[in-house]
Scaffold this active site. Structure first.
Site, PDB file in Angstrom:
ATOM      1  N   HIS A  32      10.564 -30.373 -36.979  1.00 21.37           N
ATOM      2  CA  HIS A  32      10.743 -29.770 -38.300  1.00 21.37           C
ATOM      3  C   HIS A  32       9.772 -28.611 -38.437  1.00 21.37           C
ATOM      4  O   HIS A  32       8.631 -28.680 -37.989  1.00 21.37           O
ATOM      5  CB  HIS A  32      10.480 -30.810 -39.401  1.00 21.37           C
TER       6      HIS A  32
ATOM      7  N   LYS B  67      11.295 -37.211 -45.426  1.00 24.32           N
ATOM      8  CA  LYS B  67      12.658 -37.226 -44.858  1.00 24.32           C
ATOM      9  C   LYS B  67      12.642 -37.500 -43.363  1.00 24.32           C
ATOM     10  O   LYS B  67      13.544 -38.135 -42.828  1.00 24.32           O
ATOM     11  CB  LYS B  67      13.479 -35.992 -45.230  1.00 24.32           C
TER      12      LYS B  67
ATOM     13  N   SER C 252       7.145 -33.779 -48.597  1.00 22.67           N
ATOM     14  CA  SER C 252       8.560 -33.399 -48.477  1.00 22.67           C
ATOM     15  C   SER C 252       9.037 -33.577 -47.033  1.00 22.67           C
ATOM     16  O   SER C 252      10.059 -34.230 -46.768  1.00 22.67           O
ATOM     17  CB  SER C 252       8.722 -31.938 -48.924  1.00 22.67           C
TER      18      SER C 252
ATOM     19  N   ARG D 115      11.458 -27.200 -56.499  1.00 22.88           N
ATOM     20  CA  ARG D 115      10.319 -26.405 -56.006  1.00 22.88           C
ATOM     21  C   ARG D 115      10.769 -25.014 -55.572  1.00 22.88           C
ATOM     22  O   ARG D 115      10.050 -24.037 -55.742  1.00 22.88           O
ATOM     23  CB  ARG D 115       9.639 -27.130 -54.829  1.00 22.88           C
TER      24      ARG D 115
ATOM     25  N   ASP E 247      13.335 -36.256 -52.251  1.00 24.03           N
ATOM     26  CA  ASP E 247      13.073 -34.930 -51.686  1.00 24.03           C
ATOM     27  C   ASP E 247      14.227 -33.981 -51.994  1.00 24.03           C
ATOM     28  O   ASP E 247      14.014 -32.798 -52.250  1.00 24.03           O
ATOM     29  CB  ASP E 247      12.843 -35.004 -50.172  1.00 24.03           C
TER      30      ASP E 247
HETATM   31  N1  URA Z   1      10.186 -27.877 -45.251  1.00 25.10           N
HETATM   32  C1  URA Z   1      10.400 -28.971 -46.015  1.00 25.10           C
HETATM   33  O1  URA Z   1      11.232 -29.809 -45.692  1.00 25.10           O
HETATM   34  N2  URA Z   1       9.693 -29.117 -47.134  1.00 25.10           N
HETATM   35  C2  URA Z   1       8.766 -28.231 -47.537  1.00 25.10           C
HETATM   36  O2  URA Z   1       8.154 -28.451 -48.563  1.00 25.10           O
HETATM   37  C3  URA Z   1       8.536 -27.090 -46.736  1.00 25.10           C
HETATM   38  C4  URA Z   1       9.264 -26.939 -45.585  1.00 25.10           C
END
Ligand code: URA
Length: 451
Positions: free
Chosen positions: A92, A197, A193, A178, A171
């Site tokens: 990620h 996930k 966040s 956000r 999220d």
């Molecule tokens: N990627 C995410 O999933 N969440 C964030 O807050 C920033 C980048």
């Protein structure tokens, strides 16, 4: 009033907002009340927006961050993929401009035999989102049920979806809020966040690409290292192997920015071409993921194997298979013109001769949002066709009048605003820049500080 109701402490969102505003440490019960109440739509957006802004300004302790991550994780189902053979690995990114590596990595790493169950996000602030990019492929469905997600994963070895009502629903809602309330740039909120996930996916190992530079949420390397440390520590606490690479985002990654345009560049990379920086970062990230999935011994071997999987066409075939399984038009891989195309283009030219010394990368991401490639309000839909193609990278020589970039647009008014942002973001100097920033700044394999 029944005695059980009377003995339960009174929960009021306003109290939690004020406590955070005043710099107090929130209890787990307060955080849980807020997250559960918001997920169940009992607390309105405006109260959560105020709380998020208080978190951005006041920060969070380690205990608060852990509680927030945990409550967000438990807002939905936590997948158990233990019956699927092999170590499950995902990656990620903390968000960048032109960062389309997820679309290359999921099929590439799956082609190496490692299951990749990937839950991604949409565009966030000035950065692009994997889901918006995937949805530019006609028919591609990122809203699979858990059962469908499992089926695609079991059939082809990778599947890419968004947060759903079943997985990481907190999220899903917080992320969208956000995006449009200026509350992305908090390492604590980013950690919760991402990790909520990712920990819901049923993975064994996670590679984090933590961006630093003018196009990242963490502009300097120290802040990026702090965020990386928080996430690695969270992953370790949950028993997952977690590695973070701090990588450069001081200029866009690759040459294309915008949802469908980025898919074109992904196809180029999977066909063995594409811009050097994008190709190199994809190979580096895959190089780490292969030993994490225990299909290669070292990162160097992982990179070599990944390059072979691209050269043999196996990674592209895997992408084709996944697109078809998720309802998308896999013919885009042979004919990228089937992807949405903007009606107009406009060239941005250099006003003088010299070298491209720097780009204000966040501004370039914002130009793409202004064109319609991202959202200004939660309910906005994105225009998949618009975006920016860069013709120069930092360090390149530039002649007066030479094109620096091309805007792809559908609205003249939006294009004029984006043009202004783009023009202001290029810095041309007489001499070439003294040094080039590295693509990989640092690797963080173990959390250092614990308190
Ligand atoms: N990627 C995410 O999933 N969440 C964030 O807050 C920033 C980048």
């Amino acid at each position: 009033m029944s005695s059980s109701t009377a003995s339960r402490p009174l929960f009021r969102a306003i109290d939690v907002i004020r406590n955070k505003r005043d710099g107090l440490e929130l209890s787990r019960a307060e955080i849980e009340g807020l997250i559960n109440g918001y997920t169940r739509a009992e607390i309105p957006d405006y109260q959560i927006s105020a709380w998020l802004m208080a978190v951005v300004l006041r920060g969070m302790t380690r205990a608060e961050t852990a509680a927030l991550t945990d409550c967000m994780l438990r807002s939905g189902e936590v997948l158990d993929l233990s019956l699927l053979p092999g170590r499950k690995v995902d990656k990620h990114s903390t968000g960048g401009v032109g960062d389309k590596t997820s679309l290359v990595l999921a099929p590439l790493v799956a082609a190496a035999g490692i299951p990749v169950p990937m839950i991604s996000g949409r565009g966030l602030g000035h950065t692009g989102g994997t889901l918006d990019k995937l949805e530019s492929i006609p028919g591609f469905n990122v809203n699979l049920s858990v059962a469908e997600f499992r089926r695609v994963l079991e059939t082809c070895g990778c599947a890419m979806i968004g947060q759903t009502a079943e997985i990481a629903p907190a999220d899903r809602k917080l992320y969208a809020l956000r995006d449009v309330t200026g509350t992305v740039e908090s390492p604590y909120l980013i950690c919760a966040s991402i990790m909520s996930k990712k920990l819901a996916e049923g993975i064994d190992a996670l590679l984090l690409d933590v961006k630093t530079g003018s196009g990242a949420f963490m502009k300097n390397e120290n802040d990026a290292a702090f965020l990386a440390g928080l996430m690695v520590e969270t992953g370790e606490r949950m028993g997952k192997q977690t590695v973070a690479l701090i990588t450069d985002m001081d200029q866009p990654l690759g040459n294309m920015i915008g949802n469908a345009l980025e898919v074109v560049e992904v196809i180029d990379v999977l066909r063995g071409g594409g811009p050097a920086d994008l190709r190199e970062l994809c190979l580096e990230l895959a190089g780490w993921m292969l030993p994490m999935g225990e299909v290669s011994k070292t990162v160097a071997e992982g990179k070599q194997r990944s390059a072979e999987l691209i050269a043999s066409g196996k990674a592209l075939d895997k992408f084709r298979e996944m697109i078809a399984l998720q309802g998308g038009d896999a013919h885009v891989l042979d004919d990228p013109k089937r992807l949405p195309q903007a009606q107009h283009t406009m060239s941005i030219e250099s006003t003088k001769e010299g070298y491209l010394a720097a780009m204000q990368c966040e501004q370039i991401g914002t130009a793409c949002v202004v064109l319609g490639g991202g959202r200004e309000r939660k309910e906005d839909s994105v225009d998949p066709a618009v975006g920016i193609v860069l013709h120069k990278k930092v360090g390149d020589k530039v002649a007066a009048g030479e094109p620096l970039a091309t805007l792809h647009y559908n609205s003249q008014a939006r294009a004029q605003q984006a043009k202004q942002l783009m023009e202001a973001s290029f810095q041309i100097s007489d001499a070439p820049p003294a040094s080039q920033r590295p693509l990989i700044h640092k690797v963080i394999e173990h959390s250092r500080e614990k308190n």
